[in-house]
Design a protein around this motif. Structure first.
Motif, PDB file in Angstrom:
ATOM      1  N   GLN A 231       0.837  -1.212   0.000  1.00  0.00           N
ATOM      2  CA  GLN A 231       0.000   0.000   0.000  1.00  0.00           C
ATOM      3  C   GLN A 231       0.864   1.250   0.000  1.00  0.00           C
ATOM      4  O   GLN A 231       0.552   2.250  -0.625  1.00  0.00           O
ATOM      5  CB  GLN A 231      -0.838   0.036   1.289  1.00  0.00           C
ATOM      6  CG  GLN A 231      -2.020  -0.903   1.290  1.00  0.00           C
ATOM      7  CD  GLN A 231      -3.175  -0.258   0.546  1.00  0.00           C
ATOM      8  OE1 GLN A 231      -3.507   0.884   0.814  1.00  0.00           O
ATOM      9  NE2 GLN A 231      -3.746  -0.981  -0.395  1.00  0.00           N
ATOM     10  N   LYS A 232       1.970   1.158   0.749  1.00  0.00           N
ATOM     11  CA  LYS A 232       2.818   2.328   0.973  1.00  0.00           C
ATOM     12  C   LYS A 232       3.688   2.661  -0.237  1.00  0.00           C
ATOM     13  O   LYS A 232       4.031   3.816  -0.469  1.00  0.00           O
ATOM     14  CB  LYS A 232       3.706   1.996   2.180  1.00  0.00           C
ATOM     15  CG  LYS A 232       4.465   3.128   2.724  1.00  0.00           C
ATOM     16  CD  LYS A 232       5.118   2.748   4.030  1.00  0.00           C
ATOM     17  CE  LYS A 232       6.071   3.890   4.298  1.00  0.00           C
ATOM     18  NZ  LYS A 232       6.845   3.904   5.356  1.00  0.00           N
ATOM     19  N   HIS A 233       4.102   1.606  -0.981  1.00  0.00           N
ATOM     20  CA  HIS A 233       5.045   1.816  -2.088  1.00  0.00           C
ATOM     21  C   HIS A 233       4.399   1.476  -3.432  1.00  0.00           C
ATOM     22  O   HIS A 233       3.453   0.689  -3.496  1.00  0.00           O
ATOM     23  CB  HIS A 233       6.280   0.931  -1.894  1.00  0.00           C
ATOM     24  CG  HIS A 233       7.061   1.255  -0.651  1.00  0.00           C
ATOM     25  ND1 HIS A 233       7.845   2.380  -0.534  1.00  0.00           N
ATOM     26  CD2 HIS A 233       7.160   0.606   0.537  1.00  0.00           C
ATOM     27  CE1 HIS A 233       8.403   2.406   0.670  1.00  0.00           C
ATOM     28  NE2 HIS A 233       8.002   1.352   1.347  1.00  0.00           N
ATOM     29  N   ASP A 234       5.007   2.004  -4.499  1.00  0.00           N
ATOM     30  CA  ASP A 234       4.500   1.683  -5.838  1.00  0.00           C
ATOM     31  C   ASP A 234       4.852   0.259  -6.245  1.00  0.00           C
ATOM     32  O   ASP A 234       4.197  -0.321  -7.110  1.00  0.00           O
ATOM     33  CB  ASP A 234       5.073   2.691  -6.850  1.00  0.00           C
ATOM     34  CG  ASP A 234       4.565   4.091  -6.549  1.00  0.00           C
ATOM     35  OD1 ASP A 234       3.394   4.356  -6.845  1.00  0.00           O
ATOM     36  OD2 ASP A 234       5.322   4.892  -5.958  1.00  0.00           O
ATOM     37  N   ALA A 235       5.916  -0.277  -5.652  1.00  0.00           N
ATOM     38  CA  ALA A 235       6.276  -1.688  -5.873  1.00  0.00           C
ATOM     39  C   ALA A 235       7.093  -2.151  -4.671  1.00  0.00           C
ATOM     40  O   ALA A 235       7.697  -1.323  -3.964  1.00  0.00           O
ATOM     41  CB  ALA A 235       7.089  -1.844  -7.149  1.00  0.00           C
ATOM     42  N   ARG A 420      11.065 -14.292 -16.031  1.00  0.00           N
ATOM     43  CA  ARG A 420      11.150 -13.281 -17.090  1.00  0.00           C
ATOM     44  C   ARG A 420      10.984 -11.874 -16.532  1.00  0.00           C
ATOM     45  O   ARG A 420      11.528 -10.923 -17.051  1.00  0.00           O
ATOM     46  CB  ARG A 420      10.084 -13.537 -18.166  1.00  0.00           C
ATOM     47  CG  ARG A 420      10.400 -14.756 -19.014  1.00  0.00           C
ATOM     48  CD  ARG A 420       9.201 -15.175 -19.793  1.00  0.00           C
ATOM     49  NE  ARG A 420       8.051 -15.412 -18.903  1.00  0.00           N
ATOM     50  CZ  ARG A 420       6.862 -15.783 -19.303  1.00  0.00           C
ATOM     51  NH1 ARG A 420       6.609 -15.926 -20.579  1.00  0.00           N
ATOM     52  NH2 ARG A 420       5.882 -16.013 -18.447  1.00  0.00           N
ATOM     53  N   ASN A 421      10.198 -11.759 -15.434  1.00  0.00           N
ATOM     54  CA  ASN A 421       9.984 -10.405 -14.915  1.00  0.00           C
ATOM     55  C   ASN A 421      10.028 -10.335 -13.383  1.00  0.00           C
ATOM     56  O   ASN A 421       9.745  -9.285 -12.819  1.00  0.00           O
ATOM     57  CB  ASN A 421       8.646  -9.832 -15.423  1.00  0.00           C
ATOM     58  CG  ASN A 421       7.475 -10.730 -15.055  1.00  0.00           C
ATOM     59  OD1 ASN A 421       7.602 -11.575 -14.157  1.00  0.00           O
ATOM     60  ND2 ASN A 421       6.349 -10.568 -15.730  1.00  0.00           N
ATOM     61  N   MET A 422      10.418 -11.437 -12.739  1.00  0.00           N
ATOM     62  CA  MET A 422      10.605 -11.513 -11.284  1.00  0.00           C
ATOM     63  C   MET A 422       9.323 -11.197 -10.485  1.00  0.00           C
ATOM     64  O   MET A 422       9.383 -10.912  -9.299  1.00  0.00           O
ATOM     65  CB  MET A 422      11.726 -10.568 -10.791  1.00  0.00           C
ATOM     66  CG  MET A 422      12.966 -10.506 -11.637  1.00  0.00           C
ATOM     67  SD  MET A 422      13.827 -12.063 -11.772  1.00  0.00           S
ATOM     68  CE  MET A 422      14.817 -12.044 -10.307  1.00  0.00           C
ATOM     69  N   PHE A 430       7.584  -8.164  -6.252  1.00  0.00           N
ATOM     70  CA  PHE A 430       8.607  -8.898  -6.978  1.00  0.00           C
ATOM     71  C   PHE A 430       9.447  -9.689  -5.966  1.00  0.00           C
ATOM     72  O   PHE A 430       9.371  -9.444  -4.767  1.00  0.00           O
ATOM     73  CB  PHE A 430       9.489  -7.902  -7.748  1.00  0.00           C
ATOM     74  CG  PHE A 430       8.710  -7.131  -8.793  1.00  0.00           C
ATOM     75  CD1 PHE A 430       8.846  -7.421 -10.137  1.00  0.00           C
ATOM     76  CD2 PHE A 430       7.807  -6.118  -8.412  1.00  0.00           C
ATOM     77  CE1 PHE A 430       8.129  -6.731 -11.099  1.00  0.00           C
ATOM     78  CE2 PHE A 430       7.081  -5.423  -9.366  1.00  0.00           C
ATOM     79  CZ  PHE A 430       7.238  -5.732 -10.711  1.00  0.00           C
ATOM     80  N   ALA A 431      10.250 -10.639  -6.440  1.00  0.00           N
ATOM     81  CA  ALA A 431      11.098 -11.400  -5.515  1.00  0.00           C
ATOM     82  C   ALA A 431      12.423 -11.724  -6.175  1.00  0.00           C
ATOM     83  O   ALA A 431      12.504 -11.864  -7.404  1.00  0.00           O
ATOM     84  CB  ALA A 431      10.387 -12.679  -5.075  1.00  0.00           C
ATOM     85  N   ALA A 453      15.354  -5.063 -10.374  1.00  0.00           N
ATOM     86  CA  ALA A 453      15.267  -3.593 -10.455  1.00  0.00           C
ATOM     87  C   ALA A 453      14.779  -3.168 -11.841  1.00  0.00           C
ATOM     88  O   ALA A 453      13.922  -2.290 -11.971  1.00  0.00           O
ATOM     89  CB  ALA A 453      16.636  -2.973 -10.158  1.00  0.00           C
ATOM     90  N   GLU A 454      15.328  -3.817 -12.871  1.00  0.00           N
ATOM     91  CA  GLU A 454      14.898  -3.457 -14.233  1.00  0.00           C
ATOM     92  C   GLU A 454      13.417  -3.795 -14.426  1.00  0.00           C
ATOM     93  O   GLU A 454      12.667  -3.040 -15.046  1.00  0.00           O
ATOM     94  CB  GLU A 454      15.752  -4.187 -15.288  1.00  0.00           C
ATOM     95  CG  GLU A 454      17.242  -3.844 -15.246  1.00  0.00           C
ATOM     96  CD  GLU A 454      17.564  -2.358 -15.445  1.00  0.00           C
ATOM     97  OE1 GLU A 454      16.774  -1.657 -16.103  1.00  0.00           O
ATOM     98  OE2 GLU A 454      18.603  -1.900 -14.915  1.00  0.00           O
ATOM     99  N   ALA A 455      13.005  -4.943 -13.884  1.00  0.00           N
ATOM    100  CA  ALA A 455      11.602  -5.359 -14.029  1.00  0.00           C
ATOM    101  C   ALA A 455      10.670  -4.404 -13.273  1.00  0.00           C
ATOM    102  O   ALA A 455       9.592  -4.030 -13.770  1.00  0.00           O
ATOM    103  CB  ALA A 455      11.430  -6.784 -13.512  1.00  0.00           C
ATOM    104  N   ILE A 456      11.099  -3.974 -12.104  1.00  0.00           N
ATOM    105  CA  ILE A 456      10.274  -3.040 -11.314  1.00  0.00           C
ATOM    106  C   ILE A 456      10.165  -1.702 -12.064  1.00  0.00           C
ATOM    107  O   ILE A 456       9.108  -1.081 -12.121  1.00  0.00           O
ATOM    108  CB  ILE A 456      10.887  -2.858  -9.901  1.00  0.00           C
ATOM    109  CG1 ILE A 456      10.705  -4.144  -9.096  1.00  0.00           C
ATOM    110  CG2 ILE A 456      10.275  -1.656  -9.175  1.00  0.00           C
ATOM    111  CD1 ILE A 456      11.459  -4.187  -7.780  1.00  0.00           C
ATOM    112  N   HIS A 457      11.278  -1.305 -12.653  1.00  0.00           N
ATOM    113  CA  HIS A 457      11.278  -0.051 -13.422  1.00  0.00           C
ATOM    114  C   HIS A 457      10.270  -0.151 -14.583  1.00  0.00           C
ATOM    115  O   HIS A 457       9.463   0.766 -14.799  1.00  0.00           O
ATOM    116  CB  HIS A 457      12.703   0.186 -13.941  1.00  0.00           C
ATOM    117  CG  HIS A 457      12.852   1.418 -14.765  1.00  0.00           C
ATOM    118  ND1 HIS A 457      12.315   2.640 -14.412  1.00  0.00           N
ATOM    119  CD2 HIS A 457      13.481   1.631 -15.964  1.00  0.00           C
ATOM    120  CE1 HIS A 457      12.601   3.533 -15.332  1.00  0.00           C
ATOM    121  NE2 HIS A 457      13.305   2.947 -16.287  1.00  0.00           N
TER     122      HIS A 457
END
Ligand code: FAD
Ligand code: SF4
Ligand code: SF4
Length: 473
Positions: A231-235, A420-422, A430-431, A453-457
């Protein structure tokens, strides 16, 4: 170029000088000295600059090894460092503790041709240590603010590698960890004789100075739920590692004289920060038996030697050729006086509930291969033997323990993530690292952290575009 390189026929392989076993067991400092500049250049010049470099293919980070070896051989050290850090968030740490014999160096063609591998790990460590000394390591600079935040649960190598990359991309990053210091197993698991604590701390300090917020002594599941963080973060990235110790199934294993490997190692590592060692976790003057054959077992036996144990024995149910631990670490332990009882499995711990007195062990032999293709150990009848033991350390491996509502896990308890995208089963969560792979290696955790990090971006960018569209409608 050819003049400077391809020296593997005339120049023998050399690792940096190793401290004498007698001297190094008196402290917890690293056992290898640094290469001197000339030696690093000389060893780098042994590389044959393969067109298809198998060293690079077998490095989980696909480090550009031939190029930074060529630059090192030419004395272009700062350029070599810049290239090596472009693909690796912690090159000096990997240079110290990667099992190179199974990864880059084990696949070097020079090794395959019988001339002895190029000492890739030692050169990688040398370059980045030099960079820290010379001030070539730049402060972490945050990218232009994206107005979005990411929560990272776990300050081990996976979480830290992801946090660094996300900060560079302009995210506000908060790293949560239940320990009082960041670093995960780098700080409290792996002993100082493999990785000194200040090497880890200068990395985490750089991250904090670059604006990454660390919330320590904060356990997700106790101080906040995963849903609250989401809830607090975008990811959110889950990078919590694996910590549940596998149990020793033997009568007497519940004695207070039988301790889990990580409790033992964490207590020992904490002494580096001035904390006292609890008596039950101090091997001084004791006969110590460590059960297990992996790298954790090797760290325990070598820690016990340094604490002044009366004797240290490692019990492993398979033979030397089939043990999971690094060959290099076994050799170090043997030099330091550790006794290996190969093909031996604990049958019972003697003594009472408060103190162990010994370990009764069954002698094993290797039978036919099992379903995994590994030869299964089987007992040799009537060949039991007993070892004296005041302290028994169980180093039988770790299982995952992190769970949260809606977070799917595999049948091994690891968090299910799409490689592929964690992404996990919870949107925006993500994990990465051991919690996905099971107990693995630092270099794989770094790789996963960078990929996550790339997947979260990508995920946050997609959501930013969707938000902008909705706002425009
Ligand atoms: P970790 O490093 O385990 O970090 C996870 C972090 O998450 C920890 O700080 C933990 O406190 C935190 N955490 C967990 N649960 C929560 C929660 N609920 N809330 C908040 N925080 C939480 N690998 C090598 O490559 N070379 C070696 O020589 C080597 N030696 C090793 C020696 C030992 C004794 C051990 C145990 C492992 C060793 N490894 C080695 C393996 C390596 O350390 C791991 O593969 C690597 O650290 C995994 O990184 P990670 O970031 O996934 O997890
Ligand atoms: Fe070798 Fe590890 Fe460095 Fe890759 S990161 S080059 S595997 S030491
Ligand atoms: Fe050099 Fe060995 Fe890599 Fe070939 S495999 S590029 S010789 S380090």
């Amino acid at each position: 170029m050819a003049e400077r390189m391809l020296k593997f026929v005339t120049t023998p392989r050399a690792t940096p000088p190793k401290r004498d076993a007698g001297a190094r067991t008196g402290d917890f400092h690293e056992i290898y000295a640094e290469f001197i500049d000339q030696k690093a250049a000389e060893q780098a010049s042994r590389c044959s600059q393969c067109g298809v470099p198998f060293c690079q293919t077998h490095c989980p980070l696909h480090n550009n090894i031939p190029d930074w070896l060529r630059m090192t051989a030419a004395g272009r050290l700062e350029e070599a460092y810049r290239l090596s850090q472009a693909t690796n968030s912690m090159p000096e740490i990997c240079g110290r503790i990667c099992p190179q014999d199974r990864l880059c160096e084990g696949n070097c063609v020079i090794e395959q041709s019988g001339h002895g591998t190029v000492t890739i790990g030692a050169v990688e460590k040398y370059l980045t240590d030099k960079a820290w000394e010379e001030g070539w390591v730049q402060p972490l600079v945050a990218g232009p603010d994206r107005g979005r935040s990411v929560g990272v649960v776990g300050a081990g190598p996976a979480g830290l590698a992801a946090a660094e990359r996300l900060r560079e991309l302009g995210y506000a990053v908060t790293v949560y960890d239940r320990h009082d210091r960041p670093g995960g197993l780098l700080i409290y698991g792996i002993p100082g004789f493999k990785l000194e604590k200040d090497v880890v701390e200068r990395r985490t300090t750089r991250l904090a100075d670059g604006g990454i917020a660390f919330r320590l002594n904060f356990e997700v599941g106790r101080d906040a739920t995963l849903a609250e963080l989401r809830q607090k973060h975008d990811a959110v990235l889950v990078a919590t590692g694996v910590y549940k110790a596998r149990e020793l199934e033997a009568p007497g294993a519940g004695s207070q004289g039988v301790v889990p490997a990580l409790d033992y190692l964490v207590a020992s590592n904490r002494t580096a920060f001035g904390e006292p060692l609890p008596a039950g976790l101090d091997a001084a003057g004791k006969h110590v038996v460590v059960v297990g054959g992996g790298d954790t077992a090797m760290d325990c036996v070598r820690t016990a030697v340094r604490q002044g144990a009366a004797s240290v024995t490692c019990l492993y149910r398979r033979d030397r050729a089939n043990m999971p631990g690094s060959v290099r670490e076994v050799a170090h332990a043997e030099e330091e006086g550790v006794i290996f009882e190969w093909l031996a499995a604990p049958r019972a711990v003697t003594g009472d509930a408060l103190a162990a007195a010994g370990v009764v062990a069954a002698r094993m032999r290797l039978g036919p291969p099992d379903a995994t293709g590994r030869q299964a150990p089987e007992e040799v009848e009537g060949a039991d033997f007993e070892l004296k033991a005041d302290l028994v350390i169980k180093a039988l491996g770790f299982d995952p323990e992190f769970s949260a509502p809606g977070l799917d896990t595999t049948r091994w308890g690891t968090v299910k993530a799409d490689f592929r995208n964690m992404q996990t089963s919870i949107p925006g969560v993500f994990a990465a690292g051991d919690i996905v792979r099971g107990a693995s290696l630092v270099v794989w955790a770094i790789r996963d952290g960078r990929d996550a990090a790339e997947a979260i971006h990508r995920y946050c960018q997609a959501h930013a575009s969707a938000d902008a569209l909705m706002a425009a409608e």
